[in-house]
Design an enzyme around this catalytic site. Structure first.
Site, PDB file in Angstrom:
ATOM      1  N   TYR A 160       0.824  -1.212   0.000  1.00  0.00           N
ATOM      2  CA  TYR A 160       0.000   0.000   0.000  1.00  0.00           C
ATOM      3  C   TYR A 160       0.859   1.263   0.000  1.00  0.00           C
ATOM      4  CZ  TYR A 160      -3.692  -3.239   1.586  1.00  0.00           C
ATOM      5  OH  TYR A 160      -4.556  -4.289   1.710  1.00  0.00           O
ATOM      6  N   HIS A 219       0.654 -11.808   1.444  1.00  0.00           N
ATOM      7  CA  HIS A 219      -0.437 -11.013   0.849  1.00  0.00           C
ATOM      8  C   HIS A 219      -1.291 -11.802  -0.152  1.00  0.00           C
ATOM      9  CE1 HIS A 219      -1.436  -6.528  -0.008  1.00  0.00           C
ATOM     10  NE2 HIS A 219      -2.505  -7.276  -0.225  1.00  0.00           N
TER      11      HIS A 219
END
Ligand SMILES: NC(=O)c1ccc[n+]([C@@H]2O[C@H](COP(=O)([O-])OP(=O)(O)OC[C@H]3O[C@@H](n4cnc5c(N)ncnc54)[C@H](OP(=O)(O)O)[C@@H]3O)[C@@H](O)[C@H]2O)c1
Length: 284
Positions: free
Chosen positions: A60, A118
């Site tokens: 992010y 992830h």
């Protein structure tokens, strides 16, 4: 069955989950797409509202801002459940260790509460990346370890290899996750519902709107309350505005009726918002 006590006897969602003896605040702030000062402000404001769980990821690009937001808030670091995720290019053990250390540096903290893979990466043996994560846990860099975007068969594999605490997956009123919830119950694994508002697509839904009106609340709170009433489930809605963060936080106190829940259960459950080229076979 696992040990999570998600509902009180009256069916009211509780504010925290017990997973493997650890307490996790059930409603967290998602921070994907929050950057710069907006991200610092959002995290500090969420903690001041009462959130005690923050979700970020290396990918992010906002770990520094998330860390700054935690520091700026009135809440002590040890009272926040902080999750970050290792990107799939960094699953080879040495790279994974380096990536985790970089995350801690950016977040300006000695440990995270939960460190996740992830997305699955078939290019690196799962055993290797889970062993590297377990080693980081033993060194105290993370309290718990887990995975994200793992479909049922892969989650079973992961649970057999390591003390997997969590699978973070897309889950909302338009997408079912029955098989994962079954595994979560058997293995005492937390299911973190990402994009719990279907990335904003649920707003305007007629079924949810009728229920929201009946409870004098909003569609977002109804979707979140439906998730929060399920064992093993926590949620990480993202909201850029103070108003939406406050609204979403109210979901922890919203009690839906069995009829409300049945109406949401009956909505089609096949709408996936996140299906990138690297996604696994979801039916696996
Ligand atoms: N593990 C993964 O691969 C993965 C993938 C995707 C997401 N995630 C995590 O899940 C988090 C949430 O997912 P998401 O951001 O995709 O979607 P989401 O939380 O389902 O929805 C966010 C959208 O809903 C809007 N919204 C939020 N609360 C609202 C309210 N009360 N009223 C009206 N609109 C509202 C937001 O607008 P505003 O922002 O303008 O308020 C934003 O457009 C992410 O931030 C991230 O932490 C993880």
């Amino acid at each position: 069955m696992g040990k999570a006590a998600a509902m009180t006897s009256e069916g009211t969602p509780s504010h925290s989950l017990q997973i493997r003896g650890r307490t996790v605040p059930r409603l967290g702030l998602g921070t994907w797409q929050l950057t710069g000062d907006e991200c610092v402000d959002a995290v500090a404001d969420a903690l001041d509202i009462g959130y005690r769980h923050i979700d970020t990821a290396r990918a992010y690009g906002n770990e520094r801002e998330v860390g700054a937001g935690v520091k700026r808030s009135s809440v002590a670091r040890e009272d926040v459940f902080l999750t970050t995720k290792i990107w799939m290019d960094d699953f080879e053990p040495q790279r994974l260790r380096r990536a985790a250390e970089d995350s801690l540096r950016e977040l300006d903290t000695d440990y995270v509460d939960l460190l996740l893979l992830h997305w699955p990466n078939p290019g690196v043996p799962l055993q290797d990346s889970l062993s590297a994560l377990s080693e980081l846990r033993e060194r105290g860099l993370t309290r718990e370890i887990g995975v994200s975007n793992f479909p049922p068969k892969l989650l079973r594999e992961a649970v057999a290899l390591a003390a997997v605490f969590c699978d973070q997956v897309e889950y909302h009123p338009y997408l079912g996750q029955d098989d994962l919830l079954q595994i979560a119950g058997e293995a005492d694994v937390m299911i973190t519902a990402y994009a719990p508002l279907a990335h904003g697509k649920i707003f305007g839904d007629p079924t949810l709107s009728v229920i929201a009106e009946r409870h004098n609340t909003g569609v977002g709170q109804v979707a979140l309350a439906w998730l929060l009433a399920q064992p093993h489930v926590c949620v990480v809605p993202k909201a850029a505005s103070h108003r939406n963060r406050v609204a979403n936080f109210q979901a922890v106190d919203l009690k839906l009726t069995p009829e409300d829940r049945q109406a949401i259960d009956a909505l089609p459950k096949d709408r996936r918002e996140f299906d990138p080229a690297w996604a696994p076979d979801w039916n696996d």
